[in-house]
Scaffold this motif. Structure first.
Motif, mmCIF file in Angstrom:
data_model
loop_
_atom_site.group_PDB
_atom_site.id
_atom_site.type_symbol
_atom_site.label_atom_id
_atom_site.label_comp_id
_atom_site.label_asym_id
_atom_site.label_seq_id
_atom_site.Cartn_x
_atom_site.Cartn_y
_atom_site.Cartn_z
ATOM 1 N N ALA A 271 0.797 -1.130 0.009
ATOM 2 C CA ALA A 271 0.051 0.039 0.130
ATOM 3 C C ALA A 271 0.864 1.319 -0.149
ATOM 4 N N THR A 272 1.996 1.186 0.735
ATOM 5 C CA THR A 272 2.746 2.236 0.701
ATOM 6 C C THR A 272 3.427 2.716 -0.510
ATOM 7 N N MET A 273 3.815 1.682 -1.161
ATOM 8 C CA MET A 273 4.593 1.437 -2.550
ATOM 9 C C MET A 273 3.474 2.096 -3.443
ATOM 10 N N ALA A 274 2.299 1.915 -3.316
ATOM 11 C CA ALA A 274 1.348 2.437 -4.287
ATOM 12 C C ALA A 274 0.982 4.137 -3.986
ATOM 13 N N TYR A 275 1.167 4.278 -2.776
ATOM 14 C CA TYR A 275 1.078 5.952 -2.443
ATOM 15 C C TYR A 275 2.148 6.534 -3.056
ATOM 16 N N ILE B 25 3.553 10.253 -9.716
ATOM 17 C CA ILE B 25 2.984 10.637 -10.835
ATOM 18 C C ILE B 25 2.015 11.712 -10.770
ATOM 19 N N CYS B 26 1.117 11.697 -10.037
ATOM 20 C CA CYS B 26 0.067 12.742 -10.025
ATOM 21 C C CYS B 26 0.683 14.151 -9.213
ATOM 22 N N HIS B 27 1.631 14.150 -8.517
ATOM 23 C CA HIS B 27 2.345 15.370 -8.026
ATOM 24 C C HIS B 27 3.564 15.295 -8.313
ATOM 25 N N PHE C 35 -7.385 3.434 -4.847
ATOM 26 C CA PHE C 35 -7.625 4.803 -4.777
ATOM 27 C C PHE C 35 -6.170 5.272 -5.695
ATOM 28 N N SER C 36 -5.017 4.677 -5.264
ATOM 29 C CA SER C 36 -3.580 5.273 -5.968
ATOM 30 C C SER C 36 -3.799 5.059 -7.257
ATOM 31 N N TYR C 37 -4.159 3.681 -7.586
ATOM 32 C CA TYR C 37 -4.115 3.394 -9.242
ATOM 33 C C TYR C 37 -5.265 4.019 -9.952
ATOM 34 N N THR C 38 -6.325 4.282 -9.492
ATOM 35 C CA THR C 38 -7.475 5.215 -9.880
ATOM 36 C C THR C 38 -6.710 6.505 -10.399
ATOM 37 N N HIS C 39 -6.144 7.120 -9.605
ATOM 38 C CA HIS C 39 -5.817 8.384 -9.984
ATOM 39 C C HIS C 39 -4.561 8.440 -10.826
ATOM 40 N N ILE C 40 -3.761 7.326 -10.649
ATOM 41 C CA ILE C 40 -2.384 7.213 -11.574
ATOM 42 C C ILE C 40 -2.883 6.892 -13.021
ATOM 43 N N ILE C 41 -3.777 6.118 -13.156
ATOM 44 C CA ILE C 41 -4.354 5.910 -14.401
ATOM 45 C C ILE C 41 -5.048 6.957 -15.282
ATOM 46 N N ALA D 70 6.368 5.687 -16.681
ATOM 47 C CA ALA D 70 5.483 5.615 -15.461
ATOM 48 C C ALA D 70 4.558 4.119 -15.494
ATOM 49 N N PHE D 71 4.508 3.869 -16.728
ATOM 50 C CA PHE D 71 3.616 2.342 -16.767
ATOM 51 C C PHE D 71 4.738 1.363 -16.389
ATOM 52 N N SER D 72 5.791 1.295 -16.956
ATOM 53 C CA SER D 72 6.865 0.489 -16.353
ATOM 54 C C SER D 72 6.931 0.184 -15.081
ATOM 55 N N THR D 73 7.358 1.543 -14.184
ATOM 56 C CA THR D 73 7.343 1.349 -13.078
ATOM 57 C C THR D 73 6.083 0.891 -12.096
ATOM 58 N N CYS D 74 5.081 1.343 -12.530
ATOM 59 C CA CYS D 74 3.645 1.014 -11.849
ATOM 60 C C CYS D 74 3.381 -0.374 -12.217
ATOM 61 N N GLY D 75 3.738 -0.850 -13.675
ATOM 62 C CA GLY D 75 3.444 -2.271 -13.882
ATOM 63 C C GLY D 75 4.217 -3.453 -12.915
#
Length: 311
Positions: A116-120, A126-128, A216-222, A237-242
């Motif tokens: 969860a922390t890594m998703a945050y 990406i968002c900020h 929540f994190s991935y909704t805003h990331i996408i 960004a897709f690579s690191t999130c993937g």
């Protein structure tokens, strides 16, 4: 059958995955290989992050903690199983069993919090992006790790202390290859309703909060990725999130699979086999997922291998 007080219980019997000696020999080789790959892979990730200054960022700081957690989780369960197979002695002491329960709960919960922390962290990056270094400063990252560890230790301590209050009968066979809380509770002769209730509530709350944070994190990331004009930045960004999303899917997917397996089958041995998928497999595959999909990690690993070749 009269219950015995827990202070008179000396040991439990771990039945393992099979009784067949030939299959046990095969499983010994398989799990030894899995354990060595797990330790080597996660150790390389850990060393790469420490040794390469380019990887001294929040994302890789959390990744190194994930690798350390995977090493610990595998070491708690697999070596004991290998020793039992080799010695043909499947006993584990009462104290050893409860310690194993405690450590497994600590690191399972810690991994849950880490994901969860890594998703945050990815959400902030990406968002900020302009505020990333301000928000995810070293002190805040350490606090997130300490807070996750505090929650994990507290959760494990709660279940372990409650398990200490249980009384056990003479039938102390655990149909598993390690001491899992649910199986230990089932062996109790005393009333274990509170233990089961608290275990289910805590698991639902902790996993629910983590999953909600990840969603929540991935909704805003996408949403942010779809608005990015530059293809190169979007790909990175897709690579690191993937990589992270693959690890999350593997961790929670296997856990849900074990839960469904235990719900639809009465065979504890089959449930034990299914448990391998969440207590062994993700820890082995995580280093490959991150190293194969991450250019910076590949570069750091090449440096380590080049140094080793010169020795």
């Amino acid at each position: 059958m009269e219950p015995r007080n827990q202070t008179n219980v000396s040991e439990f019997l771990l039945l393992g995955l099979t009784d067949d000696p030939e299959v046990q020999s095969l499983l010994f080789c398989l799990f030894l290989s899995v354990y060595l790959v797990t330790i080597l892979g996660n150790m390389l990730i850990f060393l790469a992050v420490i040794s390469d200054s380019h990887l001294h960022t929040p994302m890789y700081f959390f990744l190194s903690n994930l690798s350390f957690t995977d090493i610990c989780l595998s070491t708690i369960t697999i070596p004991k199983m290998l020793v039992n197979m080799k010695s043909q002695n499947q006993h584990i002491t009462y104290t050893g069993c409860l310690l194993q329960v405690w450590f497994v709960l600590v690191f399972i919960c810690f991994e849950n919090c880490l994901l969860a922390t890594m998703a945050y962290d990815r959400y902030v990056a990406i968002c900020h992006p302009l505020m990333y270094t301000v928000i995810m400063n070293p002190r805040y990252c350490r606090l997130l790790i300490l807070f996750s560890l505090f929650i994990s230790i507290g959760d494990a301590l709660l279940h372990s202390l409650m398990a200490l209050q249980l009384s056990f009968c003479t039938d102390l066979e655990i149909p598993h290859f390690f001491c899992e809380l649910a199986h230990v509770i089932k062996l109790a002769c005393s009333d274990s309703f509170i233990n089961i209730f608290v275990a289910n509530v805590m698991a639902s709350v902790l996993s629910g909060i983590s999953l909600s944070g990840i969603i929540f994190s991935y909704t805003h990331i996408i949403s942010s990725l779809l608005q990015m004009p530059r293809v190169g930045r979007k790909y990175k960004a897709f690579s690191t999130c993937g990589s992270h999303f693959s690890v999350v899917s593997l961790f929670y997917g296997t856990a849900v699979g074990v839960y469904i397996s235990s719900a639809v089958t009465d065979s504890s041995r089959r449930t034990a086999v299914a448990s391998v998928m969440y207590i062994v497999v993700p820890q082995m595959l995580n280093p490959f997922i991150y190293s194969l999909r991450n250019r910076d990690m590949k570069g750091a690993l090449r440096k380590i291998f080049s140094r080793i070749s010169f020795l």
